[in-house]
Design a protein around this motif. Structure first.
Motif, PDB file in Angstrom:
ATOM      1  N   THR A  38      29.529 -53.826  -9.340  1.00  0.00           N
ATOM      2  CA  THR A  38      29.399 -52.763 -10.341  1.00  0.00           C
ATOM      3  C   THR A  38      30.151 -51.514  -9.908  1.00  0.00           C
ATOM      4  OG1 THR A  38      27.199 -53.616 -10.752  1.00  0.00           O
ATOM      5  CG2 THR A  38      27.721 -51.458 -11.693  1.00  0.00           C
TER       6      THR A  38
ATOM      7  N   GLU B 129      33.937 -52.127 -10.137  1.00  0.00           N
ATOM      8  CA  GLU B 129      34.362 -52.207 -11.541  1.00  0.00           C
ATOM      9  C   GLU B 129      34.446 -50.826 -12.176  1.00  0.00           C
ATOM     10  OE1 GLU B 129      31.734 -54.602 -13.923  1.00  0.00           O
ATOM     11  OE2 GLU B 129      32.303 -56.360 -12.702  1.00  0.00           O
ATOM     12  N   ARG B 130      33.455 -50.033 -11.897  1.00  0.00           N
ATOM     13  CA  ARG B 130      33.403 -48.731 -12.550  1.00  0.00           C
ATOM     14  C   ARG B 130      34.275 -47.672 -11.878  1.00  0.00           C
ATOM     15  NH1 ARG B 130      26.923 -48.274 -13.761  1.00  0.00           N
ATOM     16  NH2 ARG B 130      26.746 -50.148 -15.038  1.00  0.00           N
TER      17      ARG B 130
ATOM     18  N   GLU C 240      25.650 -45.083 -16.775  1.00  0.00           N
ATOM     19  CA  GLU C 240      26.659 -45.068 -15.724  1.00  0.00           C
ATOM     20  C   GLU C 240      26.259 -44.242 -14.500  1.00  0.00           C
ATOM     21  OE1 GLU C 240      30.578 -45.801 -16.273  1.00  0.00           O
ATOM     22  OE2 GLU C 240      29.651 -47.472 -17.328  1.00  0.00           O
TER      23      GLU C 240
ATOM     24  N   ARG D 231      25.587 -57.604  -6.247  1.00  0.00           N
ATOM     25  CA  ARG D 231      25.588 -57.106  -7.618  1.00  0.00           C
ATOM     26  C   ARG D 231      26.034 -55.655  -7.662  1.00  0.00           C
ATOM     27  NH1 ARG D 231      21.058 -54.852  -9.707  1.00  0.00           N
ATOM     28  NH2 ARG D 231      19.667 -55.988  -8.322  1.00  0.00           N
ATOM     29  N   TRP D 232      25.485 -54.842  -6.761  1.00  0.00           N
ATOM     30  CA  TRP D 232      25.849 -53.430  -6.807  1.00  0.00           C
ATOM     31  C   TRP D 232      27.297 -53.195  -6.440  1.00  0.00           C
ATOM     32  CZ3 TRP D 232      24.208 -50.147  -9.826  1.00  0.00           C
ATOM     33  CH2 TRP D 232      22.851 -50.060 -10.164  1.00  0.00           C
TER      34      TRP D 232
END
Length: 954
Positions: free
Chosen positions: A17, A20-21, A776, A13-14
């Motif tokens: 993320t 993506e960011r 964020e 999951r991390w």
RNA sequence: AGGCGCGUAGCUCAGUUGGUUAGAGCGCUACCUUGACAUGGUAGAGGUCGUUGGUUCGACUCCAAUCGCGCCUACCA
């Protein structure tokens, strides 16, 4: 937070993320840049433990520098791995009963691109599983357009400078793959063979010479027999001719001092210049003598086809090859010729002989020195500045001993054969016309324009491709956009460090240095961190054929026993090994492998990464570090329970890493742990800066477990759970609790990115370093903790040492006396100083809670000490009265043991001090220290001896 | 043949310019279901630092020799 630490639910999951960011892209700020180039893995390969180790180190460095605020780039990419990849696809074709020639060049290459598309994501997906924070938006591939341009540019420029040339000479030929390979791609293995002693009759009929050889079949290519000029047996024969058996040819006897060792074999060496590197050198030295005998091709006679079978006579009109042997494989020919020689009475004897057989590391085929046209790079002019760059420290090897290996090779470097007769790779940018003229250029159009050749003029591009390492050598600048002058190139070249195994120092490191200096005018990296090999727990190299390979992904995700056995026993070169491997696997992993998670695996690699040493991979270590993750997880859970929704002395303070504004009180434990944290930060930074990841890991481990968890969390409990402690004290403790954890997470993040991010997200708002509703925020770009001098508190550390010694003393008595640890005991203090008395009062809360003391009474010097068990804290005696708790004999024994230890120790120290030389010559400081220690020992001894006497009197 | 490295607790390894009681993890022993954690806690056993010699007041640490193991490079036809 979940009760148990479960890596699989947080890691993937991390990573998604983060990616993506865009957290892995270099920031635009930062005064300094920091850059590492990934050693590009084979695009169709899959992850092994070496990758795991290597990438853990790089990612740790990258995350560390990113947090330090550097403009940090970790450049990702993959390598087309010419031969390796081509072999894989050829094997697939084999399954369809096809060969690459059945498809033709274009279709075959298309096929490889398809395979790349299919399996090319595999390795990069696995790198992601490791948590590698690579700048994926700029991923490169050695055969993408940009890199291909760089390759052509370099080729053309080197050619124009005369540093690339085409030449016919001996190369290492792989008769299976039908290509030349470089010296480095040849591995020699010792094999049992024979030494054949063969008689070569003298042309004058006066007897014969006996030559000894390991390769009788190459007789067909002999052009001379060499002897040592000082060899009394033969020197008078030099210049005479020999009848070369089986061929009807005559060859001369020549003298060569360099190559012929009179002591070895018969002292006569057959010279086969087209099939042996040494013989080729002899031939070059003696061309004149050899051609005097008017031999065809000047004696340079090729006898093999590209398959290493005996060639036909069609390629020349000299009829050099006896019909009988034509078409035979080299080993069949050998048998036949030996038999024929024997029949002629020309075989004197055959001896057993161990010899080194050169094999292609990719195909395993026995390499044949073979005469072909190839492209070469003249390396010496490139090597010179590359050697100097290391000598003058522009490139530093860590550990430095590797530079010897580098020099050794660089000083003896041979021209680099860069052409390969395969299809998968960068095609050589050279064209031929029908007359055989060579035109080199960036494209056919450029060539035509430059040489005024119109479109009808027939040109044909060279069929060969470049050695894979040619494009790899350009990696540090080609990936950044070269030959374009890009911003990235300006920002990140030269890169900071190359992290690699020693096995590719020659293949890759040296060549990057040469090409970097040549085309960028600067070295490609300032440091080369050379790490060891990952071996199995017994120290064996991991290999498919040994069946001892561990897959990092299996350690992360777990694998069942059956699946593991299946994995290890399928696709074996030698299927007979399967049973052994299965047994061995079932024995070693009766339960399969359980899931440890990426963080634990990474921590293991870091902890085992002592410089320059191979690592024996120990499952016990991974398990231990998985437990460490669990410890950190649960400690955090405890912290959260105590700080979430509570006053931590943070509110009202400006968000960020700032000082408190609210009234709060820091306990001795708070000050102590803060002080210890500062020292740990320092230790970790020093360790990472010097590539001692093992030290960094250890410092983190010890601080977390032995100080923060074992002591500090326990010391917090009586403060937080007590109605009598003040709000200010509680605030101080909560604040320290959460802030130390928050720092610790940042400190640990480079090694264990996932668990630290997961916990940090919950802890950071409470610690007041980010706003509670920040979406964020990520630990990735938070500042790396640095030592704060103002929080180092020696006084607190000393005072805590007193508290700990007190508690340990009582625990020890309880432990050795079989008193249940939870049982409260009364304690008396004797010989207590003023500060002892004060501490005993001030820290009573800690003592009661951690030592389970019931009451603490200070005895005055005139008061009688009851019979007790004794522990010493400095000079103070901590007494637990015997009553019915303590067994007298046991206490006497315990004291005796302690006394013996002290006496032993004192003895050594006394001897030291009795030596006048020591007093004279040792530095005052040292003498002083030894004296103090002795005095302390004596006091402790006296104290314990008195105690023992007392007990024995009872 | 040349070069490099290693030998410290049963196992895997630390030990930074010579000065600590030679450390850690795993394993082992005993005790403990204490409200973060049994993937845990507390206490403990276990090492003449491969061997020999030298330098030094002092050597795990520096030097030499030696034994054992590993790797790399070059290779004798």
């Amino acid at each position: 937070m979940e009760k148990t630490y479960n890596p699989s639910t947080i890691e993937q999951r991390w990573y998604e993320t983060w990616e993506e960011r865009g957290y892995f892209s270099p920031s635009n700020s930062g005064d300094k840049s920091y850059c590492i180039m990934i050693p590009p893995p084979n695009v169709t390969g899959s992850l092994h433990m070496g990758h795991g180790f290597n990438n853990t180190i790089m990612d740790t460095l990258i995350r560390y520098h990113r947090m330090k605020g550097d403009k940090t780039l970790w450049q990702p990419g993959t390598d087309h791995a010419g031969i390796a990849t081509q072999i894989v696809v050829e094997r697939q074709l084999e399954g369809e009963q096809k060969k690459r020639h059945d498809l033709g060049r274009e279709k075959f290459i298309e096929r490889i691109w398809e395979w790349k598309k299919e399996s090319g994501g595999n390795i990069t997906r696995q790198l992601r599983r490791l948590g590698s924070s690579l700048d994926w938006q700029h991923e490169r591939f050695t055969m993408d357009d940009g890199l291909s341009d760089a390759v052509k540019e370099v080729f053309v420029r080197l050619y124009e400078e005369g540093l690339i040339y085409r030449g016919k000479r001996l190369v290492n030929w792989d008769p299976k793959l039908h290509t030349a390979v470089s010296d480095l791609e040849v591995i020699s293995a010792e094999k049992n063979g024979h030494m054949w002693h063969m008689r070569y009759p003298l042309s004058n009929g006066q007897g014969h010479l006996v030559v000894a050889t390991t390769r009788p079949e190459t007789l067909l290519g002999d052009c001379a027999v060499a002897v040592n000029p000082s060899d009394e047996r033969y020197k008078h024969m030099v210049g005479e001719l020999l009848e070369l058996p089986l061929t009807g040819r005559r060859i001369p006897i020549i003298a060569d001092e360099e190559h012929v060792d009179p002591e070895f074999g018969t002292g006569c060496v057959k010279i086969t210049p087209a099939h042996d590197f040494n013989d080729y050198a002899v031939w070059q030295r003696h061309r004149d003598e050899i051609s005097i005998s008017e031999q065809a091709h000047g004696g340079l006679i090729n006898i093999f086809t590209i398959d290493a079978a005996i060639r036909s006579n069609e390629e020349d009109e000299t009829n050099l090859i006896p019909e009988k042997y034509i078409g035979m494989d080299r080993y069949d020919a050998r048998k036949q010729m030996v038999a024929d020689l024997e029949a002629l009475g020309l075989l004197e004897k055959v001896e057993d002989h161990k010899l080194m057989v050169p094999q292609c590391e990719r195909s395993g085929a026995v390499i044949e020195p073979f005469l072909t046209d190839q492209w070469y790079i003249k390396v010496a002019p490139l090597a010179k500045p590359a050697i100097e760059a290391v000598e003058n420290g522009q490139v530093r090897f860590v550990p430095s001993s590797w530079k010897n290996t580098y020099y050794e090779w660089m000083h003896n470097i041979q021209d680099w054969c860069i052409s390969r007769q395969i299809w998968w790779g960068h095609r050589i940018p050279a064209w031929y016309d029908e007359k055989g003229n060579i035109y080199v250029g960036r494209s056919e159009t450029e060539v035509r324009n430059q040489h005024n050749l119109d479109d009808n003029y027939p040109l044909r591009q060279d069929e060969d491709v470049l050695d894979t390492w040619f494009s790899s050598a350009l990696w540090p600048f080609s990936t950044l956009g070269w030959p374009e002058q890009t911003e990235r190139l300006k920002d990140y070249y030269p890169t900071d460090v190359l992290v690699t195994g020693f096995d590719i120092i020659f293949f890759w490191v040296a060549r990057m240095i040469m090409m970097g200096i040549k085309f960028m005018g600067d070295v490609p990296f300032k440091e080369v961190y050379v790490h060891g090999l990952v071996r199995d727990s017994h120290g064996n190299k991991m290999s498919k054929s040994k069946g001892n390979v561990l897959d990092p992904i299996d350690l992360i995700d777990s694998i069942g026993l059956e699946a593991l056995v299946a994995k290890r026993t399928t696709g074996l070169m030698n299927p007979k090994d399967a049973q052994k491997i299965e047994d061995q696997t079932r024995n070693e992993f009766p339960e399969g492998i359980s899931s440890f998670g990426t963080d634990a695996l990474r921590f293991t690699f870091a902890a085992l990464a002592a410089t320059g040493r191979d690592i024996k991979f120990d499952m016990g270590r991974v398990e231990g570090y998985r437990n460490f993750c669990n410890k950190l997880w649960n400690a955090s859970r405890y912290v959260m329970m105590n700080v979430e929704g509570k006053d931590c002395g943070i509110s009202g303070v400006k968000i960020g890493y700032s000082e408190p504004a609210v009234e709060l009180e820091r306990s001795i434990a708070d000050r102590w742990i803060l002080s210890r944290l500062q020292k740990t930060k320092q230790a970790v930074a020093i360790a990472i800066d010097s590539y001692r990841f093992d030290h960094a890991a250890q410092a983190i481990y010890e601080f977390t477990w032995n100080e923060y968890c074992d002591w500090y969390l326990e010391l917090c409990k009586p403060v937080l759970n007590n109605n009598n402690t003040t709000d200010a004290a509680k605030r101080g403790t909560r604040r320290t609790l959460v802030r130390v954890l928050e720092s610790l997470l940042r400190l640990t993040h480079p090694i264990m990115p996932f668990i630290t991010e997961e916990i940090w997200q919950r802890v950071a708002p409470i610690a007041g370093v980010i706003e509670a509703d920040t979406q964020e925020a990520t630990i990735i770009n938070q500042p790396y903790p640095t030592q704060r001098q103002s929080l180092i508190d020696e006084k607190a550390e000393n005072e805590m040492a007193w508290v700990m010694q007190f508690i340990l003393g009582i625990r020890k008595i309880k432990g050795e006396m079989n008193i249940p640890p939870g049982k409260p005991v009364p304690v008396l203090l004797a010989n207590a100083s003023e500060s002892d008395k004060l501490f005993a009062i001030q820290h009573r809360l800690y003592l009661d809670f951690l030592a389970r003391t019931d009451s603490i009474l200070v005895l005055n010097s005139n008061e009688q000490e009851p019979e007790s068990a004794t522990a010493l804290v400095g000079e103070m005696k901590v007494l637990i009265p015997l009553a019915d708790l303590i067994n007298k004999e046991a206490e006497a024994k315990r004291l005796e043991k302690e006394i013996a230890r002290l006496q032993n120790d004192s003895g050594a120290t006394e001897k030291k001090l009795a030596n006048p030389n020591f007093i004279d010559k040792a530095p005052q400081m040292v003498v002083q220290k030894v004296r103090e220690k002795l005095a302390e020992n004596h006091k402790a001894l006296e104290s314990l001896q008195a105690q023992l006497a007392k007990i024995q009197q009872l």
